[in-house]
Scaffold this motif. Structure first.
Motif, PDB file in Angstrom:
ATOM      1  N   THR A  93       6.852  12.940  -2.860  1.00 10.84           N
ATOM      2  CA  THR A  93       7.220  11.952  -1.857  1.00 10.84           C
ATOM      3  C   THR A  93       6.277  10.762  -1.966  1.00 10.84           C
ATOM      4  O   THR A  93       5.099  10.922  -2.299  1.00 10.84           O
ATOM      5  CB  THR A  93       7.162  12.547  -0.430  1.00 10.84           C
ATOM      6  N   GLU A  94       6.788   9.569  -1.713  1.00  6.56           N
ATOM      7  CA  GLU A  94       5.964   8.359  -1.727  1.00  6.56           C
ATOM      8  C   GLU A  94       6.483   7.406  -0.668  1.00  6.56           C
ATOM      9  O   GLU A  94       7.700   7.243  -0.504  1.00  6.56           O
ATOM     10  CB  GLU A  94       5.992   7.684  -3.106  1.00  6.56           C
TER      11      GLU A  94
ATOM     12  N   ASN B 284       0.856  -1.178   0.000  1.00  6.36           N
ATOM     13  CA  ASN B 284       0.000   0.000   0.000  1.00  6.36           C
ATOM     14  C   ASN B 284       0.898   1.237   0.000  1.00  6.36           C
ATOM     15  O   ASN B 284       1.782   1.365   0.860  1.00  6.36           O
ATOM     16  CB  ASN B 284      -0.905   0.027   1.238  1.00  6.36           C
ATOM     17  N   LEU B 285       0.664   2.146  -0.928  1.00  5.17           N
ATOM     18  CA  LEU B 285       1.543   3.294  -1.092  1.00  5.17           C
ATOM     19  C   LEU B 285       0.756   4.598  -1.122  1.00  5.17           C
ATOM     20  O   LEU B 285      -0.335   4.665  -1.697  1.00  5.17           O
ATOM     21  CB  LEU B 285       2.353   3.175  -2.392  1.00  5.17           C
TER      22      LEU B 285
ATOM     23  N   THR C 135       4.237   4.747   7.246  1.00  3.94           N
ATOM     24  CA  THR C 135       5.642   5.144   7.336  1.00  3.94           C
ATOM     25  C   THR C 135       5.812   6.555   6.770  1.00  3.94           C
ATOM     26  O   THR C 135       4.963   7.053   6.029  1.00  3.94           O
ATOM     27  CB  THR C 135       6.560   4.188   6.554  1.00  3.94           C
ATOM     28  N   GLY C 136       6.925   7.174   7.111  1.00  2.00           N
ATOM     29  CA  GLY C 136       7.230   8.497   6.582  1.00  2.00           C
ATOM     30  C   GLY C 136       7.967   8.402   5.253  1.00  2.00           C
ATOM     31  O   GLY C 136       8.464   7.348   4.866  1.00  2.00           O
TER      32      GLY C 136
END
Length: 394
Positions: free
Chosen positions: A164-165, A140-141, A170-171
């Motif tokens: 950003t991805e 999952n992104l 998560t960061g």
């Protein structure tokens, strides 16, 4: 307020919009009927952003304005001063002097407003994406892109993108993956800096991030493109011809080569597209990589019906495509075709069909489902995968 100041204010209102052909909205204020003598002027002022009325949707034309309310209107007129003639600007200067205190209290810097107002335009895009592959490489992104556009000089524009991805929970690290100038000199269009690169119908190169170089394009019905760019540690030269040979019919010829000691690309391609069948569009491309006697070939074809328009709720598109690429065709992954990382590069050692549908679920929100029934080129291993993602813009 002095009589001449009131007259100057009226002049700014009238003259700042008189030269702009704007389609007036229908009854922007409930208390200004269509037959009112000021209806057209009020509509134009509202459309140009000089006035916005009150929160309850009324204009309240019989209400006495406070000095701060007038200062707000003057500030908005100042932001549109590039549309004014010399006489109107002179009237505006008088208003700036009259309401300087109120403007400063509202956070408007009178001397520098015209210089600094609305130079940079920001737009954004968020993508929530789920990836599934047969071998269990599910992910999952979340991706965020913030686009910037700003005028630099007459005929010169800056374009940039922060992106950003990261996986859900998560960061991520923000990167400047686009930053380039675009303009035109002596009839030749140019892009200079970190820019997207697209060749032919996309089989050869379709990469939007971290390509630093110079690309120039000339022509109208036949567009000729040439350029050079650096991506990661590789240096590339490119060429592209795109010709509208008939109504709705376009053909392309493309070339890319890298000049490094461990060269991986010396690739040519020929493509065609036609969109003269109503809502149907067809495209196809053939390419071959001859570097170091690799002799790797690739082919793609697609038929698409309709398109999901971000500003049109319930609009949709659907497509079916076929793709095959031998091992060694696109080793670095210059085609950023939607393919999961676990399934490998989209145009390297792959063969099979893709099926997709896109649908605008709300304004500026498009949901896409894509199933790739793929194997490797020799059909000895599965590259089957599914993508589901929602993209919304702001």
């Amino acid at each position: 307020m002095k009589k001449q100041t009131a007259m100057a204010l009226a002049a700014v209102f009238a003259m700042s919009v008189a030269g702009t052909a704007l389609a007036a909205p229908a009854n922007p204020f409930v208390d200004v009927p269509a037959k009112h003598w000021a209806y057209d002027s009020v509509n134009k002022l509202a459309k140009s952003g000089v006035i916005s009325g009150y929160g309850d949707g009324t204009f309240k034309g019989d209400k006495t304005l406070t000095r701060y309310e007038i200062a707000v209107i003057v500030g908005k007129a100042m932001a549109n001063s590039d549309k004014m003639d010399a006489e109107t600007k002179k009237a505006l200067e008088a208003l700036k002097a009259e309401f300087g205190t109120e403007l400063n209290n509202l956070g408007v810097r009178v001397d520098n407003l015209e210089k600094n107002a609305s130079k940079i335009k920001f737009t954004g895009q968020v993508r929530e994406r789920y990836e599934w592959t047969e071998d269990g490489g599910n992910e999952n992104l979340l991706r965020l892109r913030l686009m910037m556009t700003a005028p630099v000089a007459d005929g010169v524009t800056f374009k940039g993108r922060l992106a950003t991805e990261s996986a859900w929970g998560t960061g991520g690290t923000v990167a400047l993956d686009q930053a380039y100038l675009t303009g035109k000199v002596a009839g030749v269009n140019y892009n200079f800096g970190r820019q997207p690169i697209y060749l032919g119908k996309g089989l050869l190169a379709d990469t939007t991030s971290n390509n630093d170089g110079l690309v120039v394009t000339a022509g109208k019905d036949v567009k000729v493109t040439a350029g050079a760019f650096k991506k990661a540690v590789a240096n590339y030269t490119i060429g592209n011809i795109s010709a509208d040979v008939a109504k709705n019919l376009n053909v392309t010829a493309s070339y890319i080569e890298d000049k490094d000691a461990t060269a991986l690309y010396e690739t040519t391609a020929a493509g065609i597209s036609y969109n003269g069948f109503g809502k149907f569009a067809i495209s196809g491309e053939f390419a071959k990589n001859d570097v170091n006697d690799i002799d790797a070939k690739a082919t793609m074809a697609k038929v698409k019906y309709g398109v999901a328009k971000a500003n049109e709720v319930n609009s949709f598109g659907a497509w079916v495509g076929y793709r095959q690429a031998e091992a060694g065709f696109d080793i670095k992954g210059l085609t950023t075709y939607d393919f999961t990382a676990a399934a490998g590069k989209a145009s390297n050692d792959v063969k099979g069909y893709e099926y997709g549908i896109e649908y605008t679920v709300f304004k500026n929100g498009v949901l896409t489902l894509q199933y790739n029934d793929m194997k490797n080129y020799d059909e000895t291993a599965s590259k089957e995968n599914l993508l589901a993602y929602l993209v919304y813009t702001f």
